[in-house]
Scaffold this motif. Structure first.
Motif, short mmCIF file in Angstrom:
data_model
loop_
_atom_site.label_atom_id
_atom_site.label_comp_id
_atom_site.label_asym_id
_atom_site.label_seq_id
_atom_site.Cartn_x
_atom_site.Cartn_y
_atom_site.Cartn_z
N LEU A 43 0.82 -1.21 0.00
CA LEU A 43 0.00 0.00 0.00
C LEU A 43 0.86 1.26 0.00
O LEU A 43 0.61 2.22 -0.75
CB LEU A 43 -0.91 -0.01 1.23
CG LEU A 43 -1.82 1.21 1.36
CD1 LEU A 43 -2.99 1.12 0.40
CD2 LEU A 43 -2.31 1.37 2.78
N ARG A 44 1.90 1.26 0.84
CA ARG A 44 2.72 2.47 0.97
C ARG A 44 3.50 2.74 -0.31
O ARG A 44 3.81 3.88 -0.63
CB ARG A 44 3.66 2.34 2.17
CG ARG A 44 2.88 2.37 3.47
CD ARG A 44 3.72 1.94 4.63
NE ARG A 44 4.31 3.05 5.33
CZ ARG A 44 5.02 2.92 6.46
NH1 ARG A 44 5.20 1.73 6.99
NH2 ARG A 44 5.51 3.97 7.06
N GLU A 45 3.81 1.68 -1.03
CA GLU A 45 4.54 1.88 -2.28
C GLU A 45 3.58 2.26 -3.42
O GLU A 45 3.85 3.16 -4.21
CB GLU A 45 5.31 0.60 -2.64
CG GLU A 45 6.41 0.88 -3.63
CD GLU A 45 7.18 -0.38 -4.01
OE1 GLU A 45 7.62 -0.45 -5.15
OE2 GLU A 45 7.29 -1.30 -3.16
N ALA A 46 2.43 1.57 -3.48
CA ALA A 46 1.50 1.79 -4.59
C ALA A 46 0.68 3.07 -4.42
O ALA A 46 0.39 3.76 -5.39
CB ALA A 46 0.56 0.59 -4.72
N HIS A 47 0.29 3.36 -3.17
CA HIS A 47 -0.61 4.49 -2.91
C HIS A 47 -0.14 5.26 -1.68
O HIS A 47 -0.85 5.28 -0.65
CB HIS A 47 -2.05 3.97 -2.68
CG HIS A 47 -2.51 2.97 -3.68
ND1 HIS A 47 -2.77 3.29 -5.00
CD2 HIS A 47 -2.74 1.63 -3.57
CE1 HIS A 47 -3.16 2.21 -5.65
NE2 HIS A 47 -3.14 1.18 -4.81
N PRO A 48 1.02 5.88 -1.74
CA PRO A 48 1.57 6.53 -0.54
C PRO A 48 0.62 7.57 0.05
O PRO A 48 0.62 7.79 1.27
CB PRO A 48 2.87 7.17 -1.04
CG PRO A 48 2.83 7.12 -2.52
CD PRO A 48 1.90 6.03 -2.91
N GLU A 49 -0.22 8.17 -0.79
CA GLU A 49 -1.12 9.22 -0.29
C GLU A 49 -2.20 8.65 0.64
O GLU A 49 -2.85 9.39 1.37
CB GLU A 49 -1.77 9.95 -1.48
CG GLU A 49 -2.85 9.18 -2.24
CD GLU A 49 -2.32 8.05 -3.14
OE1 GLU A 49 -1.10 7.85 -3.20
OE2 GLU A 49 -3.17 7.37 -3.77
N LEU A 50 -2.37 7.32 0.63
CA LEU A 50 -3.41 6.72 1.48
C LEU A 50 -2.87 6.29 2.84
O LEU A 50 -3.63 5.82 3.68
CB LEU A 50 -4.05 5.51 0.77
CG LEU A 50 -4.85 5.81 -0.48
CD1 LEU A 50 -5.45 4.54 -1.05
CD2 LEU A 50 -5.96 6.82 -0.16
N PHE A 51 -1.54 6.39 3.02
CA PHE A 51 -1.00 5.96 4.32
C PHE A 51 -0.20 7.10 4.96
O PHE A 51 0.96 7.31 4.64
CB PHE A 51 -0.12 4.71 4.20
CG PHE A 51 0.20 4.13 5.55
CD1 PHE A 51 -0.68 3.23 6.15
CD2 PHE A 51 1.34 4.50 6.24
CE1 PHE A 51 -0.41 2.71 7.41
CE2 PHE A 51 1.60 3.99 7.50
CZ PHE A 51 0.73 3.09 8.08
N ALA B 171 2.28 1.72 11.57
CA ALA B 171 3.63 2.08 11.14
C ALA B 171 4.67 1.36 12.00
O ALA B 171 5.67 0.84 11.49
CB ALA B 171 3.82 3.60 11.22
N ALA B 172 4.41 1.31 13.31
CA ALA B 172 5.36 0.62 14.22
C ALA B 172 5.37 -0.88 13.93
O ALA B 172 6.42 -1.53 13.94
CB ALA B 172 4.97 0.87 15.68
N HIS B 173 4.20 -1.40 13.64
CA HIS B 173 4.10 -2.83 13.32
C HIS B 173 4.91 -3.16 12.06
O HIS B 173 5.67 -4.14 12.03
CB HIS B 173 2.64 -3.23 13.12
CG HIS B 173 2.47 -4.65 12.71
ND1 HIS B 173 2.49 -5.69 13.61
CD2 HIS B 173 2.34 -5.22 11.49
CE1 HIS B 173 2.37 -6.82 12.96
NE2 HIS B 173 2.27 -6.58 11.67
N ALA B 174 4.75 -2.34 11.05
CA ALA B 174 5.47 -2.56 9.79
C ALA B 174 6.98 -2.50 10.04
O ALA B 174 7.73 -3.34 9.54
CB ALA B 174 5.06 -1.50 8.76
#
Ligand code: GSH
Length: 210
Positions: free
Chosen positions: A168-176, A185-188
Motif C-alpha cells: 500500500l505504501r509503495e503503490a498508494h503513498p497518499e493513502l497511508f 507504522a510501528a508494526h510494519a
C-alpha cells in the motif's frame, strides 16, 4: 516445493516470508501473471499467484489456503496460527482485514492500467474500503499490548498486515499517513526489520508493461 509469483505481490510475499521463517527450502519462479500467464496456467487454471507446487506435484492455490496447508505440514508447534478455537478465529479475522485491504489496493493500482476511462466510482469505493480497513486494523492493534499481533510470537496475521502495508505504501503513498496510523507504522517497522522480510521483498513492477 516451487513458489510461483513475484514478491511485489503482498500475497506471494506472505507465503515466501512464512517459508523463510520456517527455513523450508523452495524454488522461486518469478513469473508474471501477465507475461508468464501460460506458464502459470500449467499449474493454476486461474493464472493467479501465489501458486505453490508441492514435491508430489500438487498445486496449492490462494495464499490463505497455502498457509493453512503449510501450517498443517510443519505441525502444531511451528504453525503460525492456532488450529482451532477463539485464537484461530481472531487471527483469521485480522488476516481477512489485511488481505481484503490488500485486494483493494491491488484493484486500485490496476484500474487505470486496465481501462481507458477508469471508473471514478470504483476508485472512490476502493479508497474508502482501504481507509476503513486501515482504521479498523489500527484500532485493533491499539487494543493489544503484546509485541506481536496475536501474542508473544510472530503469526500469519503479523505477516499479512505487514505485506499489505508495504504494498500500500509503495503503490498508494497518499493513502497511508503515518501520523494517522502510528501502531500500523510501528508494526510494519518491527516486521520489516526481520531477516525474512528483508530477504523476501521486491519493489512493485508494472507487470502489464511486460
Ligand atoms: N486471494 C488471493 C489473491 C491473490 C491475488 O490477487 N494475486 C494477484 C497478484 S497480486 C493475481 O494473481 N492477479 C492476476 C489475476 O487475478 O488475474 C490470495 O490470497 O492468494
Amino acid at each position: 516445493m516451487i513458489l510461483i509469483g513475484q514478491y511485489d505481490s503482498p500475497f506471494v510475499r506472505r507465503v515466501g516470508i512464512a517459508l523463510s521463517e520456517w527455513g523450508l527450502p523452495f524454488e522461486h519462479r518469478r513469473w508474471s501473471v501477465w507475461g508468464d500467464a501460460d506458464k502459470i496456467a500449467t499449474y493454476n487454471p486461474l493464472r493467479r499467484v501465489p501458486t505453490l507446487v508441492l514435491d508430489d506435484g500438487t498445486a496449492l492455490l490462494d495464499s490463505g489456503a497455502i498457509l493453512d496447508a503449510l501450517d498443517e505440514m510443519v505441525g502444531p508447534t511451528r504453525a503460525l496460527l492456532a488450529r482451532e478455537g477463539a485464537a484461530r478465529r481472531d487471527g483469521l479475522r485480522v488476516m481477512a482485514l489485511a488481505t481484503g485491504t490488500a485486494d483493494k489496493a491491488v484493484s486500485l493500482l490496476y484500474e487505470p492500467l486496465h481501462h481507458d476511462h477508469p471508473s471514478e466510482r470504483w476508485i472512490a469505493r476502493c479508497k474508502l474500503q482501504i481507509t476503513d480497513g486501515l482504521r479498523a486494523l489500527e484500532a485493533d492493534r491499539a487494543a493489544r499490548p503484546t509485541d506481536w499481533w496475536l501474542g508473544s510470537a510472530l503469526s500469519h496475521a503479523d505477516v499479512a498486515v505487514a505485506c499489505m502495508l508495504r504494498f500500500l505504501r509503495e503503490a498508494h503513498p497518499e493513502l497511508f499517513d503515518e501520523a494517522r496510523y502510528p501502531r500500523l507504522a510501528a508494526h510494519a517497522a518491527r516486521c520489516e526489520a526481520r531477516t525474512s522480510f528483508r530477504q523476501i521483498a521486491q519493489p512493485i513492477v508494472n507487470q502489464l508493461a511486460r
